[in-house]
Design an enzyme around this catalytic site. Structure first.
Site, PDB file in Angstrom:
ATOM      1  N   GLY A  41       0.802  -1.230   0.000  1.00 37.90           N
ATOM      2  CA  GLY A  41       0.000   0.000   0.000  1.00 37.90           C
ATOM      3  C   GLY A  41       0.828   1.271   0.000  1.00 37.90           C
ATOM      4  N   THR A  42       0.177   2.349   0.430  1.00 41.31           N
ATOM      5  CA  THR A  42       0.836   3.652   0.540  1.00 41.31           C
ATOM      6  C   THR A  42       2.056   3.527   1.455  1.00 41.31           C
ATOM      7  OG1 THR A  42      -1.316   4.733   0.339  1.00 41.31           O
ATOM      8  CG2 THR A  42       0.467   6.047   1.286  1.00 41.31           C
ATOM      9  N   CYS A  43       1.854   2.851   2.575  1.00 43.75           N
ATOM     10  CA  CYS A  43       2.875   2.778   3.618  1.00 43.75           C
ATOM     11  C   CYS A  43       4.222   2.280   3.082  1.00 43.75           C
ATOM     12  CB  CYS A  43       2.356   1.860   4.732  1.00 43.75           C
ATOM     13  SG  CYS A  43       3.569   1.511   5.990  1.00 43.75           S
ATOM     14  N   THR A 144      -9.076   0.307   1.042  1.00 42.38           N
ATOM     15  CA  THR A 144      -8.518   0.983  -0.129  1.00 42.38           C
ATOM     16  C   THR A 144      -7.741   2.254   0.216  1.00 42.38           C
ATOM     17  OG1 THR A 144     -10.728   1.892  -0.394  1.00 42.38           O
ATOM     18  CG2 THR A 144     -10.135   0.074  -1.841  1.00 42.38           C
ATOM     19  N   ALA A 182       1.854  22.163   7.698  1.00 41.36           N
ATOM     20  CA  ALA A 182       2.834  21.847   8.745  1.00 41.36           C
ATOM     21  C   ALA A 182       2.417  20.619   9.537  1.00 41.36           C
ATOM     22  CB  ALA A 182       3.023  23.049   9.664  1.00 41.36           C
ATOM     23  N   TYR A 184       2.667  16.183   9.858  1.00 41.92           N
ATOM     24  CA  TYR A 184       3.873  15.358   9.980  1.00 41.92           C
ATOM     25  C   TYR A 184       4.533  15.065   8.639  1.00 41.92           C
ATOM     26  CZ  TYR A 184       1.550  10.956   8.703  1.00 41.92           C
ATOM     27  OH  TYR A 184       0.903   9.965   8.020  1.00 41.92           O
ATOM     28  N   GLY A 186       4.655  16.968   5.858  1.00 39.83           N
ATOM     29  CA  GLY A 186       5.377  18.156   5.407  1.00 39.83           C
ATOM     30  C   GLY A 186       6.648  18.377   6.206  1.00 39.83           C
ATOM     31  N   VAL A 238      -2.047  29.513   0.812  1.00 45.56           N
ATOM     32  CA  VAL A 238      -1.592  29.639  -0.565  1.00 45.56           C
ATOM     33  C   VAL A 238      -2.829  29.874  -1.416  1.00 45.56           C
ATOM     34  CG1 VAL A 238      -0.626  28.348  -2.518  1.00 45.56           C
ATOM     35  CG2 VAL A 238       0.465  28.208  -0.266  1.00 45.56           C
ATOM     36  N   HIS A 446      19.822   2.576  33.735  1.00 48.09           N
ATOM     37  CA  HIS A 446      20.623   3.803  33.694  1.00 48.09           C
ATOM     38  C   HIS A 446      21.903   3.537  32.921  1.00 48.09           C
ATOM     39  CE1 HIS A 446      22.474   7.531  34.909  1.00 48.09           C
ATOM     40  NE2 HIS A 446      23.558   6.859  35.248  1.00 48.09           N
TER      41      HIS A 446
END
Ligand SMILES: Cc1cc2nc3c(=O)[nH]c(=O)nc-3n(C[C@H](O)[C@H](O)[C@H](O)COP(=O)(O)OP(=O)(O)OC[C@H]3O[C@@H](n4cnc5c(N)ncnc54)[C@H](O)[C@@H]3O)c2cc1C
Length: 467
Positions: A41-43, A144, A182, A184, A186, A238, A446
């Site tokens: 997919g997009t990811c 989708t 602005a 994530y 971009g 814009v 630590h």
């Protein structure tokens, strides 16, 4: 290819492929259809993975030039942009092939083609390599995903006016990059190109960056990005763009209206959000209801208004995030198999993979105020964390919010190094209904950055010890 299934999933992104895999694990005969040609997919193809590959390599490049000399290491780093892009392409190729392997391993049929729902129980597929088929199925899952939100009056050409997809594949480093939005995406892609040498200006309609995240963390994040060289024009929109011979003339005006001005730039990235993608699926014919924003309407079992048709991931409501789609995928497969699938939407983290990272989970201070919930806060800055000092990454803070009466953790907001990994323990705390005192009294190794989370949790009851 078989033509009769228990579950047919349309879309092979994190929602779709995970639903098909989980269905296969549960003994259901499943198929996953994607028209792209590669799964993930997009990811995997044009989102999370290629952006994180470029974020990593561009961060190393900047570190080599700016940070290492300050730590006693002399280098002479030189940019090889095509080498950087080759790394990105290799990672995407390996992971998308990996998804096909996982589908096969879990006995799910991976079909490359464009699907259209002919009726409940019937999916027509135009196969990518020619031909067509109709699949009969008991259940259909729509996964989708989403597409780039268009900016009215602006045509994306993926050369000079780009979406995230074009910004992941620029052929050279632009001298000037204008980012519209602005959020994530971009800020991540702006970071990539700023590190490689671009002057980056971000224009945002709202009066703040990263809308939706805790206001205090958003302000701290903006200060850090400004220190890095980002320039922001907030409350600005814009209104037009003109292609000049060599660059772009972008007209902006105050969001509330007023005098116009022109910003000259070489590349403009449109990153104003994403919109659900359901075009060509035949939803109108079948009668599947959409909401005003074009999202598929479902109940909390992911059922649409048509029996046997479900929807998950970016194409339905909720945060457009890969892991949200994945969790819904597991839940819907389990529900179809007669189990008790469920997603806890209060425990879905969200991360901006800039440097430093921003990670949040649960409620923000603003949300709690608006809901009239009494809360307590603990904070801890990375300047006071030993590990952050040793790695010279002290920008940022951890903020934990707990219920004033019960001490139950309600939210955590971090801007700082490794924030995306640090948030995991608080996600688990929220999932388990833990109190801030549970985190504060849990031993943390630590010196680690995780101690900043513990110290912030101690701060909820006013006993932060290292500050
Ligand atoms: C630049 C960028 C960076 C991102 N970074 C992150 C990140 O770091 N972390 C994170 O959690 N999220 C990130 N995201 C968001 C993430 O990619 C999405 O939330 C996630 O991919 C949604 O998964 P999905 O399965 O719902 O849809 P998608 O991944 O969009 O998949 C849907 C698939 O369906 C297919 N399809 C559509 N219609 C049909 C049809 N009719 N027939 C067959 N196939 C069809 C499409 O080809 C597509 O492959 C990022 C997005 C972008 C653009």
């Amino acid at each position: 290819m078989s033509d009769s299934f228990d579950v047919v999933v349309i879309g092979g992104g994190p929602g779709g492929y995970n639903a098909a895999i989980r269905a296969g694990q549960l003994g259901l005969k499943s198929a996953c259809i994607d028209k792209r040609g590669t799964f993930g997919g997009t990811c995997l193809n044009i989102g999370c993975i290629p952006s994180k590959a470029l974020l990593y390599t561009s961060e190393l490049y900047e570190e080599a030039r700016e940070k290492l000399p300050k730590l006693g290491i002399r280098t002479s780093a030189e940019l090889d942009l095509s080498g950087m892009m080759a790394h990105k392409t290799k990672v995407v190729g390996e992971l998308t092939k990996g998804v096909e392997f996982l589908l096969k391993k879990n006995k799910s049929e991976a079909i490359v083609g464009e699907a259209r729902i002919a009726a409940a129980g019937k999916v027509d597929v135009k196969l990518k390599d020619g031909g067509a088929c109709t699949l009969e199925t008991k259940h259909i899952v729509i996964a989708t995903g989403s597409d780039v939100a268009p900016l009215p009056g602006v045509t994306i050409d993926e050369e000079r006016i780009v979406s995230s997809t074009g910004a992941l594949a620029l052929k050279s480093v632009p001298k000037r990059l204008l980012v519209v939005g602005a959020g994530y995406i971009g800020l991540e892609l702006g970071s990539v190109w700023r590190r490689l040498g671009s002057e980056v200006t971000v224009v945002e309609f709202l009066d703040r960056i990263t809308p939706g995240i805790d206001g205090e963390i958003g302000k701290a994040f903006q200060r850090i990005l400004t220190k890095q060289g980002f320039s922001f024009q907030l409350s600005t929109k814009v209104v037009g763009v003109e292609k000049a011979k060599t660059g772009l003339k972008v007209t902006v005006e105050p969001a509330a209206g007023g005098d116009k001005s022109v910003i000259e730039t070489d590349i403009m990235l449109v990153a104003i959000g994403r919109v659900p993608y359901t075009a060509g699926l035949g939803l109108e014919t079948v009668g599947v209801a959409l909401d005003k924003r074009g999202r598929v309407v479902t109940d909390n079992h992911y059922r649409t208004n048509i029996a046997g048709i479900y929807a998950i991931g970016d194409c339905r409501e909720g945060p457009m995030l890969a892991h949200k789609a994945e969790d819904e995928a597991v839940a819907v497969a389990e529900i179809i198999a007669g189990k008790a699938g469920h997603v806890n939407y209060d425990a879905i983290p969200s991360v901006v993979y800039t440097f430093p990272e921003v990670a949040t989970v649960g409620k923000t201070e603003e949300e709690l105020k608006a809901a009239g919930v009494a809360y307590k806060i603990g904070k801890f800055p990375f300047t006071a964390n030993a590990r952050a000092k040793t790695i010279a990454a002290t920008d940022g803070l951890v903020k934990i919010i707990a219920d004033a009466a019960t001490d139950k953790v309600l939210g955590c907001h971090i801007v700082g190094p490794e924030a995306g990994n640090l948030i995991a323990e608080v996600v688990l705390a929220i999932e388990f209904g833990a109190a801030s005192e549970d985190i504060a009294r849990t031993c943390h190794a630590h010196p680690t950055l995780t101690e900043a989370v513990r110290q912030a949790a101690m701060g909820v009851e006013g006993w932060t010890m290292q500050m």
